[in-house]
Design a protein around this motif. Structure first.
Motif, mmCIF file in Angstrom:
data_model
loop_
_atom_site.group_PDB
_atom_site.id
_atom_site.type_symbol
_atom_site.label_atom_id
_atom_site.label_comp_id
_atom_site.label_asym_id
_atom_site.label_seq_id
_atom_site.Cartn_x
_atom_site.Cartn_y
_atom_site.Cartn_z
ATOM 1 N N ASP A 188 -82.211 -9.743 -8.178
ATOM 2 C CA ASP A 188 -81.304 -9.721 -9.322
ATOM 3 C C ASP A 188 -80.078 -8.880 -9.016
ATOM 4 O O ASP A 188 -78.957 -9.234 -9.379
ATOM 5 N N THR A 189 -80.321 -7.725 -8.368
ATOM 6 C CA THR A 189 -79.196 -6.852 -8.024
ATOM 7 C C THR A 189 -78.180 -7.630 -7.191
ATOM 8 O O THR A 189 -76.985 -7.621 -7.498
ATOM 9 N N ASN A 190 -78.677 -8.292 -6.172
ATOM 10 C CA ASN A 190 -77.759 -9.036 -5.299
ATOM 11 C C ASN A 190 -77.025 -10.118 -6.060
ATOM 12 O O ASN A 190 -75.820 -10.303 -5.877
ATOM 13 N N LEU A 192 -76.330 -10.238 -9.272
ATOM 14 C CA LEU A 192 -75.343 -9.674 -10.201
ATOM 15 C C LEU A 192 -74.136 -9.137 -9.447
ATOM 16 O O LEU A 192 -72.996 -9.287 -9.894
ATOM 17 N N VAL A 193 -74.389 -8.479 -8.315
ATOM 18 C CA VAL A 193 -73.266 -7.936 -7.537
ATOM 19 C C VAL A 193 -72.383 -9.068 -7.039
ATOM 20 O O VAL A 193 -71.151 -8.990 -7.079
ATOM 21 N N ALA A 195 -72.072 -11.978 -8.459
ATOM 22 C CA ALA A 195 -71.376 -12.582 -9.605
ATOM 23 C C ALA A 195 -70.158 -11.768 -9.982
ATOM 24 O O ALA A 195 -69.071 -12.300 -10.182
ATOM 25 N N VAL A 196 -70.327 -10.447 -10.025
ATOM 26 C CA VAL A 196 -69.221 -9.613 -10.489
ATOM 27 C C VAL A 196 -68.221 -9.376 -9.359
ATOM 28 O O VAL A 196 -67.072 -9.047 -9.595
ATOM 29 N N GLY A 197 -68.660 -9.582 -8.132
ATOM 30 C CA GLY A 197 -67.787 -9.358 -6.990
ATOM 31 C C GLY A 197 -66.853 -10.517 -6.720
ATOM 32 O O GLY A 197 -65.668 -10.323 -6.513
ATOM 33 N N PHE A 198 -67.420 -11.709 -6.713
ATOM 34 C CA PHE A 198 -66.544 -12.861 -6.453
ATOM 35 C C PHE A 198 -66.973 -14.092 -7.213
ATOM 36 O O PHE A 198 -66.671 -15.209 -6.811
ATOM 37 N N GLY A 199 -67.695 -13.924 -8.284
ATOM 38 C CA GLY A 199 -67.952 -15.058 -9.161
ATOM 39 C C GLY A 199 -69.024 -16.016 -8.714
ATOM 40 O O GLY A 199 -69.043 -17.164 -9.121
ATOM 41 N N LYS A 200 -69.937 -15.548 -7.890
ATOM 42 C CA LYS A 200 -71.005 -16.447 -7.447
ATOM 43 C C LYS A 200 -71.855 -16.837 -8.642
ATOM 44 O O LYS A 200 -72.329 -15.994 -9.380
ATOM 45 N N GLY A 201 -72.039 -18.122 -8.830
ATOM 46 C CA GLY A 201 -72.846 -18.570 -9.948
ATOM 47 C C GLY A 201 -72.046 -18.696 -11.233
ATOM 48 O O GLY A 201 -72.579 -19.095 -12.259
ATOM 49 N N MET A 221 -82.422 -15.374 -10.620
ATOM 50 C CA MET A 221 -81.176 -15.513 -11.351
ATOM 51 C C MET A 221 -81.093 -16.865 -12.010
ATOM 52 O O MET A 221 -80.654 -17.002 -13.124
ATOM 53 N N SER B 26 -79.573 -2.562 -10.232
ATOM 54 C CA SER B 26 -79.862 -3.309 -11.448
ATOM 55 C C SER B 26 -81.153 -2.806 -12.056
ATOM 56 O O SER B 26 -81.932 -2.097 -11.402
ATOM 57 N N ARG B 71 -58.169 -9.066 -11.801
ATOM 58 C CA ARG B 71 -59.168 -9.179 -12.858
ATOM 59 C C ARG B 71 -58.565 -8.778 -14.188
ATOM 60 O O ARG B 71 -58.043 -7.682 -14.325
ATOM 61 N N HIS B 127 -62.879 -17.795 -12.306
ATOM 62 C CA HIS B 127 -64.125 -17.760 -13.067
ATOM 63 C C HIS B 127 -63.990 -16.705 -14.149
ATOM 64 O O HIS B 127 -63.087 -15.855 -14.105
ATOM 65 N N LEU B 163 -76.878 -14.231 -17.057
ATOM 66 C CA LEU B 163 -76.912 -14.634 -15.669
ATOM 67 C C LEU B 163 -78.268 -14.346 -15.043
ATOM 68 O O LEU B 163 -78.693 -15.017 -14.116
ATOM 69 N N SER B 164 -78.937 -13.304 -15.528
ATOM 70 C CA SER B 164 -80.224 -12.966 -14.940
ATOM 71 C C SER B 164 -81.046 -12.198 -15.951
ATOM 72 O O SER B 164 -80.585 -11.914 -17.056
#
Lengths: 276, 208
Positions: A188-190, A192-193, A195-201, A221, B26, B71, B127, B163-164
């Motif tokens: 989950d950490t990976n 979320l990081v 997602a917030v880093g470059f929008g993955k997902g 996820m 997390s 951003r 995004h 998201l999770s």
């Protein structure tokens, strides 16, 4: 001979009184010094002061008070309550000897300072508090008081038991519990990081996860909801985000699948995510 | 495309090049309360601060190289508050022993016409997401615990999906370039959050 015996007993008692007063003075001096240095620390070093250090200071004071109590309770110590102090000479003039003895705190032995320094009763506020406590104690009655004492003792002994048990036991237990209930999921950490880093997902033009076999951590996820593609096609308003001049390709990132959702590439100025 | 180095930037009003030091981790939803409880104890005594933000990430594609990323963030709970625009540089590669991720950071507040402005400049939104959670502070350290949700219908922040099953936990400090004492403080604070949360230096490039 009766008289001489009486005199010698009196002399012995006097010596005993002197000795215990001396020792009381020295104990009180220790306490005073400890208080002095603690107050100094609190006033001047409060930024660096840690809680364990504060507790140490309190422990020291507590120990010293205990020592004084033990001294007073000692059977060899004569009862100070039965001693009477009478000021023999009051004078408004400065007494150098007294000033030196008291570290300049009492320079004059006069009518003003004597009632305070020789007082035997507690301060009025303290007297009032003590009266209230005594009244309260009388009010609740002996049985209730006894029950309260027992409850307090039980709580203390429970706590002491928990604290005194070997740390290993406790750690083993809590380690086992911790293993059963993890509080975080590295996958989950990976996610979320990323997602917030470059929008993955998150990006509509990117598939929900890489196909490369190395990344197996996508499970948690994605399990929460529908995949990205389903969402976009089902819920989208039909207007896709233009990715700018140029087709949606890999954007120079190896290992990513090309976007397989058709996008409408329109001129930049006519597209706005928030239609107003 | 990276922001030009400090020496080239015009000096206006004595702005200093700021760096963001970052550690991330997390916490699972079910362990959130324990974490908040611990943070309340460890951090400065203030009213618990929650937030609900909508972040839009804009890209400007150059001729070659990586696109330039900005951003834009607005508050969903305080709609009239100015927007916040942030640039984050690439993480500094240097000291492997440095405990936190360090990157150049530029923050500005903007008016509500930010999305229009960025579009006119040629940026395109890549995004967006919604982040809701809690903020704590301890001196200069900032801890943000946020639930990230994806937006199902573009522009509609009511309709979101998490998201999770975890909250993102970020420990960050903003400091002028050159001050490297931060990462030690951050590391010792991170120790105090173990074993609930493991805050570490995560290189986002590893997860591309």
């Amino acid at each position: 001979s009766n008289l001489s015996f009486f005199v010698s007993v009196q002399q012995r008692e006097e010596k005993l009184l002197d000795a215990s007063v001396e020792s009381l003075i020295s104990r009180v001096a220790h306490l005073k010094n400890a208080l002095h240095s603690f107050i100094y620390k609190l006033e001047n070093e409060y930024e660096r002061l840690t809680w364990p250090s504060v507790l140490d200071n309190f422990a020291l004071l507590s120990g010293q008070l205990n020592t004084i109590n033990k001294l007073l309770r000692n059977e060899k110590t004569p009862s100070f309550r039965q001693q009477i102090i009478i000021p023999l000479l009051l004078s408004p003039d400065r007494d150098e000897e007294l000033a030196k003895l008291t570290e300049q705190r009492v320079p004059v032995f006069s009518h003003e300072i004597v009632p305070d320094h020789l007082r035997t009763k507690p301060d009025p506020e303290v007297e009032e508090q003590e009266k209230q406590l005594s009244a309260e104690a009388a009010r609740i009655g002996p049985e209730v008081a006894q029950k309260q004492i027992q409850t307090l003792n039980k709580l203390c002994s429970n706590l002491l038991e928990k604290l005194n048990n070997p740390r290993d036991d406790r750690d083993a237990d809590s380690a086992a519990i911790r293993q059963n209930k993890p509080s975080f999921n590295p996958a989950d950490t990976n996610a979320l990081v990323a997602a917030v880093g470059f929008g993955k997902g998150l990006s509509k033009c990117r598939p929900p996860g890489p196909v490369a076999p190395g990344h197996t951590g996508q499970g948690p996820m994605m399990s929460g909801g529908p995949t990205l593609q389903q969402v976009t096609i089902g819920g989208g308003s039909g207007q896709q985000q233009g990715m700018g001049p140029g087709a949606p390709q890999q954007q120079g990132q190896p290992g990513k699948m090309p976007c397989n959702i058709k996008t409408n590439i329109k001129a930049a100025s006519s597209m706005h995510p928030y239609n107003r | 495309m990276e922001a030009p180095p400090v020496s080239v930037l015009p000096i206006t009003g004595g702005t200093i090049n700021m760096m963001e030091y970052l550690l991330q981790g997390s916490v699972l939803d079910q362990a959130l309360e324990s974490l908040l409880h611990r943070l309340r104890g460890l951090c400065d005594n203030m009213e618990p601060e929650t937030f609900a933000d909508h972040e839009l990430v804009y890209l400007l594609k150059g001729q070659q190289g990586n696109p330039f990323l900005l951003r834009a963030r607005r508050s969903l709970s305080h709609p009239t508050v100015p927007w916040h625009l942030r640039y984050l540089g690439q993480p500094e590669v240097g000291d492997k022993s440095r405990h936190a991720l360090v990157r150049n950071c530029v923050d500005v507040a903007t008016s509500h016409s930010l999305p229009d402005f960025l579009n006119e400049m040629g940026f395109r939104m890549d995004h967006e997401f919604v982040a809701k959670g809690h903020i704590f502070r301890r001196g200069v350290l900032k801890v943000v615990v946020s639930k990230l949700s994806r937006i199902l219908v573009p522009g509609n922040t009511e309709n979101t999906e998490p998201l999770s099953l975890s909250y993102l936990v970020e420990l960050s400090v903003l400091a002028p370039a050159g001050q490297d004492t931060m990462s030690e403080d951050m590391r010792s604070f991170a120790e105090q959050l173990k074993p609930l949360v493991h805050l570490e230096k995560i290189d986002p490039k590893r997860h591309m």
